[in-house]
Each structure stands twice: as C-alpha cells, then as structure tokens.
Design a protein around this motif. Structure first.
Motif, mmCIF file in Angstrom:
data_model
loop_
_atom_site.group_PDB
_atom_site.id
_atom_site.type_symbol
_atom_site.label_atom_id
_atom_site.label_comp_id
_atom_site.label_asym_id
_atom_site.label_seq_id
_atom_site.Cartn_x
_atom_site.Cartn_y
_atom_site.Cartn_z
ATOM 1 N N LEU A 271 0.873 -1.048 -0.120
ATOM 2 C CA LEU A 271 -0.096 0.145 0.029
ATOM 3 C C LEU A 271 0.935 1.258 0.082
ATOM 4 N N ILE A 272 0.347 2.483 0.291
ATOM 5 C CA ILE A 272 1.003 3.506 0.216
ATOM 6 C C ILE A 272 0.804 4.355 1.358
ATOM 7 N N PHE A 273 1.650 4.771 2.105
ATOM 8 C CA PHE A 273 1.647 5.649 3.521
ATOM 9 C C PHE A 273 1.734 7.025 3.072
ATOM 10 N N TYR A 274 1.084 7.935 3.403
ATOM 11 C CA TYR A 274 1.407 9.278 3.313
ATOM 12 C C TYR A 274 1.317 10.166 4.717
ATOM 13 N N ASP A 275 1.807 11.351 4.510
ATOM 14 C CA ASP A 275 2.128 12.253 5.738
ATOM 15 C C ASP A 275 0.983 13.202 5.879
ATOM 16 N N THR A 276 0.175 13.173 6.823
ATOM 17 C CA THR A 276 -1.146 14.081 6.952
ATOM 18 C C THR A 276 -0.621 15.453 7.002
ATOM 19 N N THR A 277 0.687 16.065 7.178
ATOM 20 C CA THR A 277 0.932 17.160 7.222
ATOM 21 C C THR A 277 1.834 17.711 6.066
ATOM 22 N N ASN A 278 1.965 16.983 4.993
ATOM 23 C CA ASN A 278 2.728 17.173 3.711
ATOM 24 C C ASN A 278 1.715 17.050 2.711
ATOM 25 N N GLN A 279 1.195 18.128 2.182
ATOM 26 C CA GLN A 279 0.092 17.960 1.030
ATOM 27 C C GLN A 279 0.775 17.815 -0.290
ATOM 28 N N SER A 280 1.939 18.473 -0.211
ATOM 29 C CA SER A 280 2.957 18.344 -1.460
ATOM 30 C C SER A 280 3.439 16.781 -1.834
ATOM 31 N N GLU A 281 3.751 16.280 -0.765
ATOM 32 C CA GLU A 281 4.143 14.775 -1.018
ATOM 33 C C GLU A 281 2.762 13.951 -1.361
ATOM 34 N N PHE A 282 1.622 14.261 -0.682
ATOM 35 C CA PHE A 282 0.388 13.606 -0.999
ATOM 36 C C PHE A 282 0.158 13.617 -2.586
ATOM 37 N N ASN A 283 0.303 14.874 -3.042
ATOM 38 C CA ASN A 283 -0.052 15.311 -4.392
ATOM 39 C C ASN A 283 0.756 14.455 -5.392
ATOM 40 N N SER A 284 2.121 14.469 -4.828
ATOM 41 C CA SER A 284 3.136 13.777 -5.815
ATOM 42 C C SER A 284 2.822 12.342 -5.847
ATOM 43 N N LEU A 285 2.266 11.753 -4.759
ATOM 44 C CA LEU A 285 2.216 10.323 -4.596
ATOM 45 C C LEU A 285 1.046 9.794 -5.747
ATOM 46 N N LEU A 286 -0.250 10.570 -5.475
ATOM 47 C CA LEU A 286 -1.491 10.570 -6.245
ATOM 48 C C LEU A 286 -0.937 10.592 -7.787
ATOM 49 N N GLU A 287 -0.085 11.894 -8.197
ATOM 50 C CA GLU A 287 0.137 11.965 -9.514
ATOM 51 C C GLU A 287 0.804 10.858 -10.167
ATOM 52 N N TYR A 288 2.031 10.174 -9.170
ATOM 53 C CA TYR A 288 2.863 9.175 -9.824
ATOM 54 C C TYR A 288 2.009 8.042 -10.009
ATOM 55 N N TYR A 289 0.980 7.674 -9.021
ATOM 56 C CA TYR A 289 0.515 6.138 -9.419
ATOM 57 C C TYR A 289 -0.565 6.702 -10.591
ATOM 58 N N ILE A 290 -0.987 7.702 -10.867
ATOM 59 C CA ILE A 290 -2.135 7.914 -11.845
ATOM 60 C C ILE A 290 -1.385 7.703 -13.269
ATOM 61 N N GLU A 291 -0.074 8.099 -13.153
ATOM 62 C CA GLU A 291 0.566 8.170 -14.506
ATOM 63 C C GLU A 291 1.274 6.766 -14.603
ATOM 64 N N HIS A 292 1.430 5.889 -13.461
ATOM 65 C CA HIS A 292 1.961 4.371 -13.716
ATOM 66 C C HIS A 292 0.887 3.421 -13.115
ATOM 67 N N GLU A 293 -0.150 3.381 -13.945
ATOM 68 C CA GLU A 293 -1.213 2.407 -13.497
ATOM 69 C C GLU A 293 -0.839 1.037 -13.465
ATOM 70 N N ASP A 294 0.032 0.411 -14.155
ATOM 71 C CA ASP A 294 0.450 -0.970 -14.061
ATOM 72 C C ASP A 294 1.053 -1.125 -12.572
ATOM 73 N N GLU A 295 1.813 -0.164 -12.100
ATOM 74 C CA GLU A 295 2.799 -0.164 -10.833
ATOM 75 C C GLU A 295 1.457 -0.042 -9.614
ATOM 76 N N ALA A 296 0.668 0.699 -10.032
ATOM 77 C CA ALA A 296 -0.543 0.925 -9.044
ATOM 78 C C ALA A 296 -1.163 -0.278 -8.865
ATOM 79 N N ARG A 297 -1.548 -1.039 -9.986
ATOM 80 C CA ARG A 297 -2.452 -2.347 -9.852
ATOM 81 C C ARG A 297 -1.499 -3.283 -9.322
ATOM 82 N N ARG A 298 -0.294 -3.381 -9.850
ATOM 83 C CA ARG A 298 0.653 -4.383 -8.910
ATOM 84 C C ARG A 298 0.649 -4.401 -7.443
ATOM 85 N N ILE A 299 0.776 -2.993 -7.010
ATOM 86 C CA ILE A 299 0.666 -2.886 -5.543
ATOM 87 C C ILE A 299 -0.731 -3.267 -4.910
#
Length: 331
Positions: A271-299
């Motif tokens: 799964l993916i753990f995110y930091d509730t105090t870091n919106q920038s990191e949260f956005n980066s994680l979402l963006e990465y896995y939207i762009e890498h759907e195969d990796e997201a599905r595998r996880i």
C-alpha cells in the motif's frame, strides 16, 4: 476450540493449521497425549458480559459458561460501569476494541488474566501523527497491540476486472474525530479538480445512510486508487481492510500499530503511506500512481493477497494464541 473446528470457509487449510496449534496447546498444557487431543476440545467462551440487555441490537446478553477453559472478554467500553468482569475465572483474555488510548478500568479485578489485547494502542496528535504508545508501561503486564482484520465477506472475488473509477474516497468529514480526514478529503478534491479528473473520480458516501450495503463494496471494487485515513486521535478502522480487500491501490496515513503486529505492511509494496502534514508529498504520490497504472495495480493486488495470507480473522486468533499459549492453565 469448538468454534473453529466447526468453521466451514474457503480458508480450510489455514483453519487446519489453527486446529493443530490448539491441539499442541492441549497436549502441552493439560498433559494429554498428542494422539488423544482430538478427544479433547478446548472450550472457549467469547462475548460481552454486561448487566443489561441493550448491549446488542438483538436485545441479548452473554451468559458465562461455567465449563469454559478460556474466556475471551470482549469489550468496547460503551458503558464500562455496566460491564461485569469474569473476576473469579481462570484463563481470561481481554479483547479491548474501544477507541482511544486508555486501558480498561476493570482489568485489575480479574483473578487470572493471561492476555490483554488493545486496539487503538497509540496516542496521536492534532495532525494524526504518532506521539507515543499509550500502554507502554503496561506491556510487561501482558498488554499487546491489536488490530482489526480482513473478513471473508469483504473479499472482492474478481480483482482483475476493468475498473472505471480512478480515485475514490468514502471518508466522512463531520465530527471532531474526522477533522484530519476532512483535510485529506479537501486535498483529494483539490487534486481531482486541478487535474480535471472530476468525471473519473468519486468522493463521499455511496451506501444507504450510515448502513453498509452491497453498493459500497461494488464501488470499491470499481476503483483504481482508494484514499483513506484513520480517525484523528487513534488508529484503527474497517475502511483500511475494506479498501485493501477490494484490490485497489490503497493510500492511507502513516500508522504505527501494523508495524508492531506480525507481517507488517511495506510502503510501496502492499500500500502507500502518506504524511497528513505534507500536501505536496500527497499530491506527488497521487500523480505518480495515476501516471503509472500498471505499478499501482501491481501494488493493489500484492496488498490484497498479503491481507488474505496474513491479516484475516484466523490470523488474529493465531496471534492471540501465540501470545497466551504459555500462560494457559488447564485442569
């Protein structure tokens, strides 16, 4: 354990392993010859013990079985004053499912408590960040971290089907205990709007009122990424397990308790753990896995299988037995 021997589920192999473990306990703790353990059933009483009938929707209450070898006292501490501890019984296990950090006020009344398993084992700050183990000084006395688990009823039977919803969050935002969830939902909503994904995403309740129904699980099963979050000041809800057993990629706030249980989750593997105090990191994680759907599905699929293998109800029973086995005293 009679309740396990009669269980009929698809996890029959795992249940057999538990039976063997129970047989071993019987052989070692009661002096029974190992080949004779099938003739000896470990009788376990499980239930809430209270003075009034309103404890369950069915208007029932638990009558303690006098011949039980082991008593699992289940408490959510909704009305502690009404609870009746099984004071004069041996081999009592306290399963404390209450929210929050404090321990059960009546635990000291037990004559022979062989294990205390506590959900919401940690204290979190205003941002839902781990502060401390709230029972640290009690662990020597037998308080163990505990967690909800996956349930067979939650399992998505077809995780390979096409999914049509890109991002889902079913978090509720009303109430003080949901204020960090509200923040995460706002982050998710902002991300969806900024990336023009409103028609591909879903935020908010999908079931009927406050009741769980089949449309909820169907909605999770149709999602590629599920964003969830624990309550503000404690850890542990069913949403995490519902999301993981859908087979979607799950994003959840950083947690402590899973790392103290057997078979901890690994970030970016299960799964993916995110930091509730870091919106920038949260956005980066979402963006990465939207762009890498195969990796997201595998996880997502890896996390799904990991829960089935290590974090179902049978595994919690096994965890309890592992920790209390040496303390059980049988006549």
């Amino acid at each position: 354990m009679e309740i396990l021997r009669n269980e009929q589920t698809k996890f029959s192999d795992e249940m057999r392993v538990l039976e063997e473990k129970i047989d071993g306990i019987l052989a070692s703790r009661s002096g029974t010859k190992e080949q004779d353990t099938n003739n000896r059933v470990l009788k376990v009483h499980i239930g809430m013990i209270q003075r009034c009938r309103w404890v369950t929707e069915r208007k029932s209450y638990t009558v303690l079985k006098e011949d039980a070898d082991l008593i699992a006292w289940v408490s959510v501490r909704g009305n502690t004053e009404k609870e009746i501890p099984p004071t004069n019984y041996s081999n009592v296990v306290l399963l404390d499912y209450a929210d929050g950090c404090n321990v059960h006020q009546k635990r000291g009344e037990l004559k022979h408590m062989i294990g205390y398993f506590k959900r919401s084992f940690v204290l979190r700050d205003k941002d839902s960040v781990y502060v401390r183990n709230c029972t640290l000084e009690e662990v020597i006395g037998g308080i163990f971290p505990f967690s909800y688990s996956g349930l067979e009823a939650l399992v998505n039977k077809d995780i390979h089907k096409e999914r049509n919803t890109l991002i889902t969050s079913v978090l509720r935002t009303e109430g003080t205990h949901n204020k960090v969830r509200s923040r995460v939902v706002d982050w998710t909503k902002s991300f969806i709007e900024q990336h023009g994904l409103k028609n591909k995403s879903s935020l908010g309740d999908v079931s009927s009122g406050r009741r769980f129904d089949h449309t909820y699980l169907s909605h999770l099963a149709d999602s590629k990424i599920i964003v969830t979050c624990n309550p503000w000041s404690w850890e542990g809800d069913f949403r995490l397990w519902e999301a993981l057993l859908s087979g979607a990629l799950v994003m959840v706030d950083k947690m402590a308790i899973p790392h103290w249980m057997p078979h901890p989750f690994v970030h970016k593997k299960h799964l993916i753990f995110y930091d509730t105090t870091n919106q920038s990191e949260f956005n980066s994680l979402l963006e990465y896995y939207i762009e890498h759907e195969d990796e997201a599905r595998r996880i997502g699929e890896t996390g799904y299988n990991f829960v089935l293998e290590h974090h179902m109800s049978k595994d919690r029973v096994s965890y309890i037995l592992d920790n209390i086995e040496s303390r059980i005293v049988l006549d």
